[in-house]
Design a protein around this motif. Structure first.
Motif, short mmCIF file in Angstrom:
data_model
loop_
_atom_site.label_atom_id
_atom_site.label_comp_id
_atom_site.label_asym_id
_atom_site.label_seq_id
_atom_site.Cartn_x
_atom_site.Cartn_y
_atom_site.Cartn_z
N TRP A 109 0.83 -1.20 0.00
CA TRP A 109 0.00 0.00 0.00
C TRP A 109 0.86 1.24 0.00
CZ3 TRP A 109 -4.99 -0.63 3.37
CH2 TRP A 109 -5.66 -1.77 2.95
N LEU A 166 2.15 4.87 -3.75
CA LEU A 166 2.53 6.25 -4.08
C LEU A 166 3.73 6.25 -5.03
CD1 LEU A 166 2.17 9.26 -3.69
CD2 LEU A 166 3.62 9.13 -1.68
N SER A 209 2.54 5.37 -8.47
CA SER A 209 1.84 6.52 -9.02
C SER A 209 2.83 7.59 -9.47
CB SER A 209 0.88 7.07 -7.96
OG SER A 209 0.52 8.39 -8.26
N ALA A 247 -3.58 13.96 2.11
CA ALA A 247 -4.15 12.66 1.71
C ALA A 247 -4.19 11.60 2.82
CB ALA A 247 -3.45 12.11 0.47
N PRO A 248 -3.22 11.43 3.68
CA PRO A 248 -1.95 12.09 3.88
C PRO A 248 -0.81 11.23 3.35
CG PRO A 248 -2.62 10.95 5.87
CD PRO A 248 -3.51 10.48 4.77
N ARG A 253 7.65 10.06 3.69
CA ARG A 253 7.32 9.09 2.64
C ARG A 253 7.32 9.75 1.27
NH1 ARG A 253 1.62 7.65 1.52
NH2 ARG A 253 1.53 5.85 0.15
N PRO A 273 -6.63 10.52 7.21
CA PRO A 273 -7.42 9.61 6.37
C PRO A 273 -8.93 9.73 6.60
CG PRO A 273 -5.53 8.46 7.27
CD PRO A 273 -5.56 9.81 7.93
N ARG A 295 -4.25 9.10 -8.41
CA ARG A 295 -3.00 9.52 -7.78
C ARG A 295 -3.25 10.01 -6.36
NH1 ARG A 295 2.09 10.83 -7.85
NH2 ARG A 295 2.84 12.91 -7.31
N GLN A 296 -4.27 10.82 -6.22
CA GLN A 296 -4.62 11.34 -4.90
C GLN A 296 -4.89 10.18 -3.93
OE1 GLN A 296 -4.96 14.58 -4.00
NE2 GLN A 296 -5.83 14.26 -1.98
N ALA A 341 -3.75 7.11 -4.20
CA ALA A 341 -2.53 6.34 -3.96
C ALA A 341 -1.68 7.00 -2.89
CB ALA A 341 -1.72 6.22 -5.26
N ALA A 342 -1.84 8.30 -2.73
CA ALA A 342 -1.05 9.02 -1.72
C ALA A 342 -1.50 8.68 -0.31
CB ALA A 342 -1.15 10.52 -1.95
N ASP A 343 -2.71 8.16 -0.15
CA ASP A 343 -3.23 7.83 1.17
C ASP A 343 -2.82 6.40 1.51
OD1 ASP A 343 -4.63 7.18 3.40
OD2 ASP A 343 -6.59 7.78 2.64
N PRO A 344 -1.93 6.21 2.48
CA PRO A 344 -1.46 4.86 2.76
C PRO A 344 -2.54 3.95 3.34
CG PRO A 344 -0.51 6.42 4.31
CD PRO A 344 -1.30 7.22 3.34
N THR A 345 -3.65 4.51 3.79
CA THR A 345 -4.70 3.65 4.34
C THR A 345 -5.73 3.26 3.29
OG1 THR A 345 -6.14 5.49 4.95
CG2 THR A 345 -4.49 4.83 6.56
N ALA A 346 -5.59 3.80 2.08
CA ALA A 346 -6.58 3.51 1.04
C ALA A 346 -6.28 2.16 0.40
CB ALA A 346 -6.56 4.60 -0.02
N ASP A 347 -7.30 1.34 0.28
CA ASP A 347 -7.13 0.00 -0.25
C ASP A 347 -7.01 0.06 -1.77
OD1 ASP A 347 -7.25 -2.58 -1.04
OD2 ASP A 347 -8.92 -3.13 0.27
N PRO A 348 -5.84 -0.37 -2.32
CA PRO A 348 -5.68 -0.28 -3.78
C PRO A 348 -6.65 -1.17 -4.55
CG PRO A 348 -3.79 -1.37 -2.76
CD PRO A 348 -4.65 -0.88 -1.65
#
Lengths: 332, 358
Positions: free
Chosen positions: A56, A60, A63, A164-165, A170, B126, B149-150, B152-159
């Motif tokens: 996960w 980034l 991307s 986003a964060p 990172r 998040p 892209r936005q 993907a920047a969130d590490p808690t978002a499930d890809p």
């Protein structure tokens, strides 16, 4: 694909675990059902959770790479780099094509190895890298590295990445990794283009090293690959410098111009004999040492010094960029 | 009229100083952080008495010495639609940036969703969707790729759910048809919608929307208002900054007013508007005569403007005023009290219009 399901499960566990931890730190001692549940599943899930997390987090980076390499600007830079070996190859071919012998070229001037190209197309790889390393490659890297943070800031997208964060550390690491990838890509574009042009316009075969010994074509290719890697690594100090400059301003253009300006300044300083005391600390000082890989045996001194210097620049300016970026007020 | 307005601001401040305000100890801020935090982690944002956003003496002084935000005590109740008002340059955006962890406060504290802000940004953000100072897009990417892209920047978002969530967000703001177009070809309204879509990529507990209807046509503004109401009815707290007072009045349950870096007031919108008194309005073909009679009847600040005569309503029964008009032979087409708008309240508070602060 049979793995997909367990990963999905551990992923959800990961989420619950984080929220639970957040709650736990606050509710010290309140061992409710929420507190015990993740603890029970933890031993089985830890590995999977870690893997899912990493994936996960790398989202980034993916991307970032896709975004960078899909930009017209990046593609244009790579196209210019690819054109350099074509120009050199065609020029050498025209100069010597008129029937003059292998020594028909113009004296010993020009980039390293240029006289040998007519004997062996593989030398075009070395010539092209020697020709692009002082100017074209650093300019391209300066543009990409200078744009990393400042470009996002001037577009305003930086604030959205950060809320986003993305996490400042990172994001910075991702940016540096992307610039590193660009250094590799740029170098390999030059090398591959040179190899193709060299193969088309000139004969291939065994080659003579600087030391006068002969090596086979396979060995020569391996050395070409090694040289490309060393050239790419030579750009990493500059990449870190560009990243640092990029954290100093909210204008992408200013950061790019400054970085490119630093490249030129460093090269000029490196040419002034009176400044020999500081020259070993200038990042381009040992750049052309990659030619030593064409000696038999290889002469490592300059190569090692170059890599050490690049590592030093990466460490110093990487830390400076981190210190600056993690404490900076984002007002753009 | 001013006291009830100040109450919500002063109450918690008093509590933090001398702890038990006997009966009404609903929200002692320091003592039990577990309760609100627990509810926060599990539930849908309700139940923190703490407020979804809570700042104490929040101050930002820029390096030039300019004081952008000065001792801000803001409390945004859970589940509210909170309007954040102020002229340009009053410190709204600086406040929002501090709440989002983009700017470090000079002093004071900011807590969002029960956690202190620049420090816990990674766990808090998040759950927060934000539109800050207008949308910012990668012009060379399509609308959809911008959102990918936005996300993907969130590490808690499930890809694995990324594409479907992006599609849902695009649909929600009405951009599905234009999703494949390069963002640089978008109109300002479309960019604004895309920015909103980015804020809606995940279910959020708090939405921070800075001027969300900027650049939208009236139809678009109405859609955004509807969207905000929908989100609020799902339990999302919405923190909305705007310079359009009637917009705040239509959508918000609570509001705060800032000017020159200071908080002038905060509270339920109804209370704020009630603070400013309504005006008596008489529509008449005989304005001069009407004005004379109204003055005689004790109406203050009488202003005649075309066929409209307005003034401060007197203490006495308005029916008598009406009768007096009739007796004097003033023909009236309309007679009544015009409810005070938030704008009146705003002007009464700041003593100025919506000018840029100096």
């Amino acid at each position: 694909m049979s793995r997909a399901e367990p990963t999905a499960k551990t992923a959800t566990t990961a989420k619950t675990a984080t929220t639970a931890t957040a709650a736990e730190t606050a509710t010290t001692g309140q061992a409710g059902p929420t507190g015990t549940a993740p603890a029970a599943t933890a031993p089985g899930g830890t590995g999977g959770v870690g893997a899912a997390r990493t994936l996960w987090t790398l989202g980034l980076l993916r991307s970032e790479l896709v975004t960078t390499f899909r930009r017209w600007r990046t593609l244009a830079l790579l196209a210019v780099l690819a054109a350099v070996p074509v120009l050199v190859g065609v020029a050498v071919r025209i100069e010597t094509g008129g029937g003059g012998g292998p020594h028909g070229g113009g004296g010993g001037e020009g980039p390293a190895f240029i006289a040998q190209i007519t004997n062996n197309g593989l030398f075009l790889v070395f010539t092209a890298l020697a020709a692009t390393l002082p100017v074209f490659l650093p300019l391209a890297v300066g543009v990409v590295a200078g744009d990393t943070i400042a470009g996002e800031a001037s577009a305003g997208t930086l604030r959205y990445l950060l809320v986003a964060p993305a996490g400042r550390t990172r994001l910075l690491l991702t940016k540096y990794a992307t610039v590193t990838a660009f250094c590799l890509a740029a170098t390999f574009v030059v090398a591959v283009s040179a190899l193709v042009v060299g193969a088309l316009l000139f004969p291939l075969g065994d080659l003579t090293t600087i030391s006068g010994t002969r090596i086979g074509f396979g060995e020569g290719l391996a050395r070409a690959l090694l040289i490309a890697l060393v050239v790419a690594a030579s750009l990493l100090g500059l990449a870190a410098l560009g990243l640092f400059v990029s954290t100093l301003t909210n204008s992408g253009v200013a950061a790019m111009a400054t970085t490119v300006g630093l490249v030129i300044t460093a090269q000029i300083l490196d040419q002034i004999p009176q400044l020999h005391a500081i020259q070993p600390y200038l990042f381009p000082h040992y750049w052309l040492s990659f030619a030593d890989l064409m000696r038999e045996p290889v002469y490592w001194d300059g190569l090692v010094k170059n890599l050490e210097l690049q590592a030093l620049y990466a460490a110093v300016f990487g830390s400076a960029a981190w210190a600056r970026f993690t404490t900076k007020d984002i007002t753009a | 009229m001013d006291e009830p307005r100040d109450e919500p601001r002063d109450e918690p401040r008093d509590e933090s100083v001398d702890l038990p305000v006997d009966g009404d100890a609903s929200a002692p801020p320091q003592a039990p952080p577990p309760a609100p935090q627990d509810a926060g982690a599990g539930g849908n944002g309700n139940g923190d008495d703490d407020g979804v956003i809570r700042t104490r003496a929040l101050t930002k002084r820029y390096r030039g010495g300019q004081l952008a935000v000065d001792g801000l005590d803001l409390t945004v109740p859970a589940g509210s639609v909170f309007g954040f008002l102020g002229p340009n340059g009053s410190g709204k955006t600086t406040t929002i940036r501090m709440l989002m962890g983009l700017i470090e406060p000079t002093s004071g504290t900011a807590r969002v969703l029960g956690q202190s802000m620049p420090r816990h940004a990674r766990t808090v953000l998040p759950h927060v969707g934000a539109l800050i100072e207008g949308p910012a897009l990668y012009g060379f990417l399509s609308g959809r790729d911008n959102l990918l892209r936005q996300d993907a920047a969130d590490p808690t978002a499930d890809p694995r759910t990324r594409r479907s969530r992006v599609a849902a967000a695009l649909d929600r703001v009405g951009l599905t048809a234009a999703a494949g177009k390069k963002a640089r070809a978008y109109s300002l309204g479309m960019k604004q919608r895309l920015g909103l879509a980015a804020a809606l990529l995940q279910p959020r507990r708090l939405l921070v929307l800075d001027e969300p209807t900027n650049g939208l046509d009236p139809q678009g503004m109405r859609e955004i208002r509807t969207l905000v109401r929908e989100l609020a009815s799902d339990g999302t707290t919405v923190f909305l900054s705007s310079h359009l007072l009637d917009e705040i009045e239509q959508v918000c349950t609570h509001a705060a007013v800032m000017a020159r870096g200071r908080l002038l007031t905060q509270g339920p919108v109804a209370d704020l508007a009630a603070g400013a008194r309504g005006r008596l309005v008489v529509t008449t073909p005989d304005p001069a005569e009407a004005a004379r009679v109204l003055k005689e009847q004790g109406v203050g600040d009488v202003v005649a403007d075309g066929d409209r005569v307005t003034g401060e309503p007197p203490e006495r029964d308005l029916a008598d005023v009406n009768a007096a008009l009739v007796t004097a032979g003033v023909r009236a087409r309309g007679f009544g009290i015009e409810r005070a708008s938030l704008e009146d309240a705003f002007v009464a508070l700041t003593g100025e219009g919506f000018d840029v602060a100096g």
